[in-house]
Design a protein around this motif. Structure first.
Motif, PDB file in Angstrom:
ATOM      1  N   GLU A 156       0.616  -1.826  -0.234  1.00 47.50           N
ATOM      2  CA  GLU A 156       0.100  -0.254   0.116  1.00 47.50           C
ATOM      3  C   GLU A 156       0.680   1.708   0.129  1.00 47.50           C
ATOM      4  N   TRP A 157       2.376   0.909   0.046  1.00 44.40           N
ATOM      5  CA  TRP A 157       3.262   2.035  -0.311  1.00 44.40           C
ATOM      6  C   TRP A 157       2.829   3.004  -1.200  1.00 44.40           C
ATOM      7  N   SER A 158       2.937   4.342  -1.143  1.00 48.00           N
ATOM      8  CA  SER A 158       3.288   5.346  -3.062  1.00 48.00           C
ATOM      9  C   SER A 158       4.731   4.437  -2.934  1.00 48.00           C
ATOM     10  N   PRO A 159       5.420   4.529  -4.800  1.00 45.58           N
ATOM     11  CA  PRO A 159       5.962   4.508  -5.019  1.00 45.58           C
ATOM     12  C   PRO A 159       7.295   5.210  -4.078  1.00 45.58           C
ATOM     13  N   LYS A 160       8.411   4.616  -3.820  1.00 43.40           N
ATOM     14  CA  LYS A 160       9.360   4.868  -3.238  1.00 43.40           C
ATOM     15  C   LYS A 160       9.658   5.773  -1.771  1.00 43.40           C
ATOM     16  N   GLN A 161       8.291   4.794  -1.065  1.00 45.79           N
ATOM     17  CA  GLN A 161       7.742   5.263  -0.385  1.00 45.79           C
ATOM     18  C   GLN A 161       7.862   3.984   0.737  1.00 45.79           C
ATOM     19  N   PRO A 162       8.359   3.736   1.936  1.00 44.57           N
ATOM     20  CA  PRO A 162       8.314   4.621   2.921  1.00 44.57           C
ATOM     21  C   PRO A 162       9.876   5.570   3.076  1.00 44.57           C
ATOM     22  N   SER A 163      10.615   6.721   2.967  1.00 44.37           N
ATOM     23  CA  SER A 163      11.128   7.190   2.962  1.00 44.37           C
ATOM     24  C   SER A 163      12.400   7.331   4.488  1.00 44.37           C
ATOM     25  N   GLY A 164      11.393   7.948   5.046  1.00 41.73           N
ATOM     26  CA  GLY A 164      12.183   8.230   6.102  1.00 41.73           C
ATOM     27  C   GLY A 164      12.522   7.105   6.825  1.00 41.73           C
ATOM     28  N   ALA A 165      12.136   6.247   7.169  1.00 44.44           N
ATOM     29  CA  ALA A 165      12.557   4.698   7.890  1.00 44.44           C
ATOM     30  C   ALA A 165      14.206   4.332   7.274  1.00 44.44           C
ATOM     31  N   ARG A 166      14.329   4.896   6.295  1.00 43.57           N
ATOM     32  CA  ARG A 166      15.429   4.282   5.500  1.00 43.57           C
ATOM     33  C   ARG A 166      16.436   5.218   5.823  1.00 43.57           C
ATOM     34  N   LYS A 167      16.666   6.258   6.567  1.00 45.69           N
ATOM     35  CA  LYS A 167      17.225   7.564   7.123  1.00 45.69           C
ATOM     36  C   LYS A 167      17.074   7.236   8.897  1.00 45.69           C
ATOM     37  N   ASN A 168      16.463   6.524   9.343  1.00 44.04           N
ATOM     38  CA  ASN A 168      16.057   5.995  10.365  1.00 44.04           C
ATOM     39  C   ASN A 168      15.197   6.735  11.411  1.00 44.04           C
ATOM     40  N   LEU A 169      14.762   7.968  10.964  1.00 43.63           N
ATOM     41  CA  LEU A 169      14.133   8.795  11.215  1.00 43.63           C
ATOM     42  C   LEU A 169      12.529   8.566  12.001  1.00 43.63           C
ATOM     43  N   ALA A 170      12.207   9.123  12.157  1.00 39.51           N
ATOM     44  CA  ALA A 170      10.336   9.479  14.003  1.00 39.51           C
ATOM     45  C   ALA A 170       9.196   9.455  12.639  1.00 39.51           C
ATOM     46  N   ASN A 171       8.928   8.719  12.336  1.00 39.11           N
ATOM     47  CA  ASN A 171       7.974   9.219  10.792  1.00 39.11           C
ATOM     48  C   ASN A 171       6.594   8.444  11.308  1.00 39.11           C
ATOM     49  N   CYS A 172       5.091   9.282  10.396  1.00 41.69           N
ATOM     50  CA  CYS A 172       4.058   8.377  11.408  1.00 41.69           C
ATOM     51  C   CYS A 172       3.676   8.372   9.174  1.00 41.69           C
ATOM     52  N   LEU A 173       2.424   8.134   9.614  1.00 42.16           N
ATOM     53  CA  LEU A 173       1.286   7.772   8.371  1.00 42.16           C
ATOM     54  C   LEU A 173       1.079   8.128   7.708  1.00 42.16           C
ATOM     55  N   ASN A 174       0.642   8.729   6.414  1.00 42.04           N
ATOM     56  CA  ASN A 174      -0.182   9.632   6.137  1.00 42.04           C
ATOM     57  C   ASN A 174      -1.100   9.528   4.985  1.00 42.04           C
ATOM     58  N   ILE A 175      -2.067   9.103   4.522  1.00 45.26           N
ATOM     59  CA  ILE A 175      -2.243   8.571   3.192  1.00 45.26           C
ATOM     60  C   ILE A 175      -2.507   9.765   2.217  1.00 45.26           C
ATOM     61  N   ARG A 176      -2.429  10.206   1.602  1.00 44.23           N
ATOM     62  CA  ARG A 176      -2.547  10.904  -0.338  1.00 44.23           C
ATOM     63  C   ARG A 176      -3.542  10.297  -0.724  1.00 44.23           C
ATOM     64  N   ARG A 177      -3.835  11.336  -0.805  1.00 42.35           N
ATOM     65  CA  ARG A 177      -5.779  10.870  -1.941  1.00 42.35           C
ATOM     66  C   ARG A 177      -4.961  11.132  -3.156  1.00 42.35           C
ATOM     67  N   ASP A 178      -3.775  11.548  -3.879  1.00 39.69           N
ATOM     68  CA  ASP A 178      -3.460  12.022  -5.130  1.00 39.69           C
ATOM     69  C   ASP A 178      -2.292  10.956  -6.033  1.00 39.69           C
ATOM     70  N   ARG A 179      -1.685   9.730  -4.314  1.00 36.71           N
ATOM     71  CA  ARG A 179      -1.359   8.369  -5.351  1.00 36.71           C
ATOM     72  C   ARG A 179      -1.476   6.968  -5.044  1.00 36.71           C
ATOM     73  N   HIS A 180      -1.289   6.297  -5.577  1.00 37.61           N
ATOM     74  CA  HIS A 180      -1.755   5.319  -6.049  1.00 37.61           C
ATOM     75  C   HIS A 180      -1.028   4.258  -6.471  1.00 37.61           C
ATOM     76  N   PRO A 181      -0.302   3.574  -5.261  1.00 36.14           N
ATOM     77  CA  PRO A 181      -0.729   3.017  -3.635  1.00 36.14           C
ATOM     78  C   PRO A 181      -0.732   4.628  -2.877  1.00 36.14           C
ATOM     79  N   VAL A 182      -1.324   4.746  -1.904  1.00 38.23           N
ATOM     80  CA  VAL A 182      -2.051   5.542  -1.024  1.00 38.23           C
ATOM     81  C   VAL A 182      -1.012   6.331   0.109  1.00 38.23           C
TER      82      VAL A 182
END
Length: 200
Positions: A156-182
């Motif tokens: 369900e991840w958008s292309p090239k996502q998740p990006s922050g996890a690769r940098k070990n950042l404190a990231n949270c989830l959001n849904i994008r209405r303009d992308r597929h997957p979301v």
């Protein structure tokens, strides 16, 4: 098929009217009228019983629909989307603040069973492109989790996502209405609008 029992009182009336008819020396129009009245009362009694049973069956059917979860009303200010209740905020908050807000409404950040139904709703109400929902990154070992502990589906991840996890950042989830997957990830300290969910 409904089986309607005729009340005993109406059977008694019918029997008494027959006795009166036999003893009455005037077997004319009076007796016919009396018989017609008794028959009408019996028919009305049968109809009343029939409609009572019909109403009872209708109520039971409605309750069955409610138990299946396909027909119920979400409490205000939540909106029904398929079989879930969502509230899309007007205010911008950090992820933790958004979760606290949702909990204050008797719900929590959204964990939608159907992401694309929620996406369609966000498009319909012209929501921002990205809104917080109930998922966060718990580190390399646990990875991305919904707030109920379930793993986030990688498909369900958008292309090239998740990006922050690769940098070990404190990231949270959001849904994008303009992308597929979301699904997309953003720093939890960013301020976004958010989706609360109320579970029935």
């Amino acid at each position: 098929m409904l089986v309607v029992k005729v009340p005993a009182i109406y059977l008694s009336i019918l029997m008494v009217s027959r006795v009166i008819a036999k003893e009455n020396p005037y077997n004319g129009s009076f007796n016919k009228l009396e018989s017609a009245i008794v028959v009408s009362q019996l028919v009305m009694a049968q109809q009343a019983e029939y409609f009572k049973k019909l109403i009872s069956v209708a109520k039971e059917s409605k309750n069955c629909i409610n138990l299946r979860g396909s027909s119920y009303e979400c409490p205000y200010p939540f909106t029904q989307v398929v079989d879930e209740c969502f509230y899309v905020s007007k205010s911008l908050l950090k992820w933790e603040e958004a979760r606290q807000f949702c909990q204050g409404m008797g719900g929590d950040l959204a964990i939608p069973r159907n992401l694309y139904a929620l996406k369609a709703h966000l498009i319909e109400i012209k929501a921002p492109r990205a809104v917080w929902i109930g998922g966060t990154y718990l580190g390399p070992e646990e990875g991305w989790r919904w707030i109920n502990g379930a793993s986030v589906n990688e498909e369900e991840w958008s292309p090239k996502q998740p990006s922050g996890a690769r940098k070990n950042l404190a990231n949270c989830l959001n849904i994008r209405r303009d992308r597929h997957p979301v699904l997309d990830d953003v720093l939890c300290g960013n301020k976004l609008r958010f989706v609360c969910q109320y579970s029935l």
